[in-house]
Design a protein around this motif. Sequence first.
Motif, PDB file in Angstrom:
ATOM      1  N   MET A   1       0.843  -1.172   0.000  1.00 54.00           N
ATOM      2  CA  MET A   1       0.000   0.000   0.000  1.00 54.00           C
ATOM      3  C   MET A   1       0.894   1.243   0.000  1.00 54.00           C
ATOM      4  N   THR A   2       0.564   2.171  -0.855  1.00 46.29           N
ATOM      5  CA  THR A   2       1.285   3.433  -0.899  1.00 46.29           C
ATOM      6  C   THR A   2       0.438   4.513  -0.226  1.00 46.29           C
ATOM      7  N   PRO A   3       1.051   5.628   0.142  1.00 45.28           N
ATOM      8  CA  PRO A   3       0.251   6.721   0.689  1.00 45.28           C
ATOM      9  C   PRO A   3      -0.877   7.151  -0.263  1.00 45.28           C
ATOM     10  N   ASP A   4      -0.615   7.147  -1.573  1.00 48.06           N
ATOM     11  CA  ASP A   4      -1.657   7.522  -2.531  1.00 48.06           C
ATOM     12  C   ASP A   4      -2.825   6.536  -2.528  1.00 48.06           C
ATOM     13  N   ASP A   5      -2.556   5.272  -2.235  1.00 47.70           N
ATOM     14  CA  ASP A   5      -3.611   4.251  -2.176  1.00 47.70           C
ATOM     15  C   ASP A   5      -4.448   4.364  -0.908  1.00 47.70           C
ATOM     16  N   PHE A   6      -3.872   4.931   0.133  1.00 42.34           N
ATOM     17  CA  PHE A   6      -4.482   4.813   1.457  1.00 42.34           C
ATOM     18  C   PHE A   6      -5.866   5.439   1.611  1.00 42.34           C
ATOM     19  N   PRO A   7      -6.167   6.614   1.052  1.00 38.87           N
ATOM     20  CA  PRO A   7      -7.529   7.136   1.248  1.00 38.87           C
ATOM     21  C   PRO A   7      -8.629   6.164   0.801  1.00 38.87           C
ATOM     22  N   ALA A   8      -8.443   5.493  -0.312  1.00 35.55           N
ATOM     23  CA  ALA A   8      -9.437   4.510  -0.770  1.00 35.55           C
ATOM     24  C   ALA A   8      -9.468   3.299   0.163  1.00 35.55           C
ATOM     25  N   VAL A   9      -8.313   2.841   0.607  1.00 35.11           N
ATOM     26  CA  VAL A   9      -8.244   1.714   1.548  1.00 35.11           C
ATOM     27  C   VAL A   9      -8.941   2.079   2.862  1.00 35.11           C
ATOM     28  N   PHE A  10      -8.737   3.298   3.315  1.00 35.47           N
ATOM     29  CA  PHE A  10      -9.359   3.802   4.538  1.00 35.47           C
ATOM     30  C   PHE A  10     -10.886   3.790   4.401  1.00 35.47           C
ATOM     31  N   ALA A  11     -11.396   4.343   3.297  1.00 38.65           N
ATOM     32  CA  ALA A  11     -12.849   4.381   3.077  1.00 38.65           C
ATOM     33  C   ALA A  11     -13.432   2.965   2.995  1.00 38.65           C
ATOM     34  N   GLU A  12     -12.725   2.050   2.333  1.00 41.79           N
ATOM     35  CA  GLU A  12     -13.188   0.654   2.249  1.00 41.79           C
ATOM     36  C   GLU A  12     -13.298   0.034   3.640  1.00 41.79           C
ATOM     37  N   GLY A  13     -12.309   0.291   4.483  1.00 42.73           N
ATOM     38  CA  GLY A  13     -12.320  -0.274   5.832  1.00 42.73           C
ATOM     39  C   GLY A  13     -13.464   0.252   6.672  1.00 42.73           C
ATOM     40  N   TRP A  14     -13.748   1.536   6.557  1.00 44.70           N
ATOM     41  CA  TRP A  14     -14.834   2.123   7.342  1.00 44.70           C
ATOM     42  C   TRP A  14     -16.207   1.683   6.859  1.00 44.70           C
ATOM     43  N   ALA A  15     -16.311   1.195   5.645  1.00 41.98           N
ATOM     44  CA  ALA A  15     -17.593   0.706   5.128  1.00 41.98           C
ATOM     45  C   ALA A  15     -17.917  -0.692   5.644  1.00 41.98           C
ATOM     46  N   LEU A  16     -16.956  -1.362   6.260  1.00 44.34           N
ATOM     47  CA  LEU A  16     -17.145  -2.736   6.737  1.00 44.34           C
ATOM     48  C   LEU A  16     -17.844  -2.759   8.094  1.00 44.34           C
ATOM     49  N   PRO A  17     -18.449  -3.912   8.451  1.00 45.64           N
ATOM     50  CA  PRO A  17     -19.036  -4.050   9.794  1.00 45.64           C
ATOM     51  C   PRO A  17     -17.961  -3.898  10.870  1.00 45.64           C
ATOM     52  N   LYS A  18     -18.395  -3.297  11.983  1.00 48.61           N
ATOM     53  CA  LYS A  18     -17.485  -3.061  13.093  1.00 48.61           C
ATOM     54  C   LYS A  18     -17.839  -3.969  14.253  1.00 48.61           C
ATOM     55  N   PRO A  19     -16.920  -4.395  15.043  1.00 43.94           N
ATOM     56  CA  PRO A  19     -15.487  -4.119  14.944  1.00 43.94           C
ATOM     57  C   PRO A  19     -14.697  -5.154  14.144  1.00 43.94           C
ATOM     58  N   ASP A  20     -15.190  -6.389  14.034  1.00 42.02           N
ATOM     59  CA  ASP A  20     -14.332  -7.472  13.543  1.00 42.02           C
ATOM     60  C   ASP A  20     -13.869  -7.313  12.098  1.00 42.02           C
ATOM     61  N   ALA A  21     -14.784  -7.090  11.154  1.00 41.88           N
ATOM     62  CA  ALA A  21     -14.367  -6.939   9.759  1.00 41.88           C
ATOM     63  C   ALA A  21     -13.501  -5.696   9.580  1.00 41.88           C
ATOM     64  N   PHE A  22     -13.847  -4.622  10.288  1.00 40.42           N
ATOM     65  CA  PHE A  22     -13.058  -3.397  10.275  1.00 40.42           C
ATOM     66  C   PHE A  22     -11.623  -3.700  10.725  1.00 40.42           C
ATOM     67  N   LEU A  23     -11.490  -4.367  11.867  1.00 39.65           N
ATOM     68  CA  LEU A  23     -10.150  -4.682  12.397  1.00 39.65           C
ATOM     69  C   LEU A  23      -9.408  -5.655  11.493  1.00 39.65           C
ATOM     70  N   ASP A  24     -10.097  -6.643  10.931  1.00 41.06           N
ATOM     71  CA  ASP A  24      -9.444  -7.581  10.007  1.00 41.06           C
ATOM     72  C   ASP A  24      -8.880  -6.848   8.792  1.00 41.06           C
ATOM     73  N   HIS A  25      -9.583  -5.818   8.347  1.00 47.83           N
ATOM     74  CA  HIS A  25      -9.140  -5.032   7.190  1.00 47.83           C
ATOM     75  C   HIS A  25      -7.878  -4.225   7.523  1.00 47.83           C
ATOM     76  N   PHE A  26      -7.885  -3.566   8.689  1.00 41.90           N
ATOM     77  CA  PHE A  26      -6.787  -2.658   9.015  1.00 41.90           C
ATOM     78  C   PHE A  26      -5.596  -3.331   9.702  1.00 41.90           C
ATOM     79  N   ARG A  27      -5.820  -4.418  10.421  1.00 43.23           N
ATOM     80  CA  ARG A  27      -4.746  -5.052  11.206  1.00 43.23           C
ATOM     81  C   ARG A  27      -3.467  -5.265  10.393  1.00 43.23           C
ATOM     82  N   PRO A  28      -3.529  -5.841   9.172  1.00 40.57           N
ATOM     83  CA  PRO A  28      -2.270  -6.060   8.439  1.00 40.57           C
ATOM     84  C   PRO A  28      -1.584  -4.777   7.973  1.00 40.57           C
ATOM     85  N   LEU A  29      -2.297  -3.657   8.027  1.00 38.75           N
ATOM     86  CA  LEU A  29      -1.739  -2.392   7.557  1.00 38.75           C
ATOM     87  C   LEU A  29      -1.074  -1.588   8.664  1.00 38.75           C
TER      88      LEU A  29
END
Length: 140
Positions: A1-29
Amino acid sequence: MTPDDFPAVFAEGWALPKPDAFLDHFRPLIHGDAVFTQPMFPDAHGLAEVERMFRRLFALFPDMDLTVRTSAVQGGTVFIESDCTATLGRKAVRFGVCDRFAIADGTIRARASYSDPLPVLLTGLRRPSCWPRLLRSRTA
């Protein structure tokens, strides 16, 4: 992931159910030594504390939703301005947030979140039934 990619990755993560899917999305990042700061919560140092911070946030606001308004990238720094909505004591709370991320080698090294906690505090103070949740979110 590059800084330029991150805004889209961030929005994708926030669209997921919280907390588990959200955390699964962001944990590796999130880098293992990352530091996250935000109003109303103690600073989180390292992945385990970051995860605890978000679990406390979603315990306080189980229905929290975030919509990205704008973003800016300069080098390894990413700013994302968003609108948040949530329910606290059956009352809608809306507030703006600006997050600053430091990204290096494809991982988040630091996050500082800037928002005015006054809308949340005023809504919570007007609803005594929320006081235990507000206190737990700060001290858990």
